[in-house]
Design a protein around this motif. Structure first.
Motif, PDB file in Angstrom:
ATOM      1  N   GLU A  45     -10.307 -21.078   7.562  1.00 34.53           N
ATOM      2  CA  GLU A  45      -8.940 -20.885   7.100  1.00 34.53           C
ATOM      3  C   GLU A  45      -8.192 -19.926   7.994  1.00 34.53           C
ATOM      4  O   GLU A  45      -8.769 -19.045   8.637  1.00 34.53           O
ATOM      5  CB  GLU A  45      -8.922 -20.357   5.662  1.00 34.53           C
ATOM      6  N   PHE A  46      -6.894 -20.096   8.010  1.00 37.30           N
ATOM      7  CA  PHE A  46      -5.991 -19.244   8.776  1.00 37.30           C
ATOM      8  C   PHE A  46      -5.927 -17.857   8.144  1.00 37.30           C
ATOM      9  O   PHE A  46      -5.797 -17.726   6.928  1.00 37.30           O
ATOM     10  CB  PHE A  46      -4.611 -19.896   8.799  1.00 37.30           C
ATOM     11  N   VAL A  47      -6.003 -16.826   8.987  1.00 39.69           N
ATOM     12  CA  VAL A  47      -5.853 -15.446   8.526  1.00 39.69           C
ATOM     13  C   VAL A  47      -4.492 -14.896   8.943  1.00 39.69           C
ATOM     14  O   VAL A  47      -3.741 -14.354   8.137  1.00 39.69           O
ATOM     15  CB  VAL A  47      -6.972 -14.551   9.095  1.00 39.69           C
ATOM     16  N   GLY A  48      -4.169 -15.059  10.215  1.00 37.66           N
ATOM     17  CA  GLY A  48      -2.886 -14.576  10.708  1.00 37.66           C
ATOM     18  C   GLY A  48      -2.741 -14.871  12.184  1.00 37.66           C
ATOM     19  O   GLY A  48      -3.689 -15.309  12.838  1.00 37.66           O
ATOM     20  N   ASN A  49      -1.532 -14.653  12.685  1.00 34.77           N
ATOM     21  CA  ASN A  49      -1.326 -14.845  14.112  1.00 34.77           C
ATOM     22  C   ASN A  49      -0.247 -13.907  14.627  1.00 34.77           C
ATOM     23  O   ASN A  49       0.434 -13.219  13.859  1.00 34.77           O
ATOM     24  CB  ASN A  49      -1.014 -16.312  14.449  1.00 34.77           C
ATOM     25  N   ILE A  50      -0.129 -13.875  15.954  1.00 39.28           N
ATOM     26  CA  ILE A  50       0.812 -12.985  16.605  1.00 39.28           C
ATOM     27  C   ILE A  50       1.405 -13.723  17.795  1.00 39.28           C
ATOM     28  O   ILE A  50       0.719 -14.461  18.498  1.00 39.28           O
ATOM     29  CB  ILE A  50       0.113 -11.672  17.028  1.00 39.28           C
ATOM     30  N   TYR A  59       0.857 -13.810   8.272  1.00 38.88           N
ATOM     31  CA  TYR A  59      -0.437 -13.643   7.613  1.00 38.88           C
ATOM     32  C   TYR A  59      -0.548 -14.589   6.423  1.00 38.88           C
ATOM     33  O   TYR A  59       0.454 -14.950   5.795  1.00 38.88           O
ATOM     34  CB  TYR A  59      -0.592 -12.202   7.123  1.00 38.88           C
ATOM     35  N   SER A  60      -1.762 -14.912   6.091  1.00 36.56           N
ATOM     36  CA  SER A  60      -1.987 -15.661   4.867  1.00 36.56           C
ATOM     37  C   SER A  60      -1.745 -14.728   3.682  1.00 36.56           C
ATOM     38  O   SER A  60      -1.833 -13.502   3.802  1.00 36.56           O
ATOM     39  CB  SER A  60      -3.418 -16.191   4.816  1.00 36.56           C
ATOM     40  N   ASN A  61      -1.442 -15.321   2.559  1.00 44.10           N
ATOM     41  CA  ASN A  61      -1.161 -14.505   1.377  1.00 44.10           C
ATOM     42  C   ASN A  61      -2.364 -13.668   0.956  1.00 44.10           C
ATOM     43  O   ASN A  61      -2.209 -12.573   0.403  1.00 44.10           O
ATOM     44  CB  ASN A  61      -0.731 -15.406   0.223  1.00 44.10           C
ATOM     45  N   SER A  62      -3.548 -14.166   1.224  1.00 44.55           N
ATOM     46  CA  SER A  62      -4.750 -13.470   0.779  1.00 44.55           C
ATOM     47  C   SER A  62      -5.005 -12.168   1.534  1.00 44.55           C
ATOM     48  O   SER A  62      -5.752 -11.311   1.042  1.00 44.55           O
ATOM     49  CB  SER A  62      -5.968 -14.388   0.908  1.00 44.55           C
ATOM     50  N   VAL A  63      -4.411 -11.995   2.706  1.00 49.92           N
ATOM     51  CA  VAL A  63      -4.658 -10.782   3.493  1.00 49.92           C
ATOM     52  C   VAL A  63      -3.389  -9.976   3.746  1.00 49.92           C
ATOM     53  O   VAL A  63      -3.471  -8.852   4.263  1.00 49.92           O
ATOM     54  CB  VAL A  63      -5.325 -11.100   4.844  1.00 49.92           C
ATOM     55  N   LYS A  64      -2.256 -10.521   3.381  1.00 47.30           N
ATOM     56  CA  LYS A  64      -0.987  -9.846   3.651  1.00 47.30           C
ATOM     57  C   LYS A  64      -0.967  -8.465   2.997  1.00 47.30           C
ATOM     58  O   LYS A  64      -1.335  -8.311   1.835  1.00 47.30           O
ATOM     59  CB  LYS A  64       0.160 -10.695   3.127  1.00 47.30           C
ATOM     60  N   GLY A  65      -0.566  -7.481   3.779  1.00 44.47           N
ATOM     61  CA  GLY A  65      -0.528  -6.110   3.284  1.00 44.47           C
ATOM     62  C   GLY A  65      -1.813  -5.346   3.503  1.00 44.47           C
ATOM     63  O   GLY A  65      -1.843  -4.125   3.352  1.00 44.47           O
TER      64      GLY A  65
END
Length: 122
Positions: A45-50, A59-65
């Motif tokens: 699954e996608f976590v985040g990118n830059i 970011y994915s909602n599960s890791v945002k913040g």
């Protein structure tokens, strides 16, 4: 282009960990970079990118913040700072390079690292 992820390990819930991804090649600064993860028995699954210049992140909602992605184009590295880790963050984490855009589907990513295991104990 070769990607080498590192920094995984065992951490207690609530703790922090910083992953790094070293990228070979002179065109690193033109690539968007992403982090993905695959938990045991689940799809990647996608976590985040830059973005290529670091000005945009998502970011994915599960890791945002809790997670933050940064990059250093002078050193050809991208990092994933993970704070307030939870047992459900346990997974193999992969860095990847998107040559043509800044997508979220893993199919859009052209180059992949080998993955580094993060285990969060409760």
């Amino acid at each position: 282009v070769q990607l080498q992820a590192s920094g995984g390990g065992l951490v207690q819930a609530g703790g922090s960990l910083r992953l790094a991804c070293a990228v070979s090649g002179r065109t690193f600064s033109t690539y968007a970079m992403g982090w993905f993860r695959q938990a045991p028995g689940k799809d990647r699954e996608f976590v985040g990118n830059i973005s290529w210049n670091g000005s945009t992140t998502s970011y994915s909602n599960s890791v945002k913040g809790r997670f933050t992605i940064s990059r250093d184009n002078a050193k050809n590295t991208v990092s994933l700072q993970m704070n307030n880790l939870k047992p459900e963050d346990t997974a193999v984490y992969y860095c990847a390079a998107d040559v043509f855009g800044m997508g979220t589907p893993e199919a859009e990513y052209d180059y992949w690292g080998q993955g580094t295991l993060v285990t969060v104990s409760s």
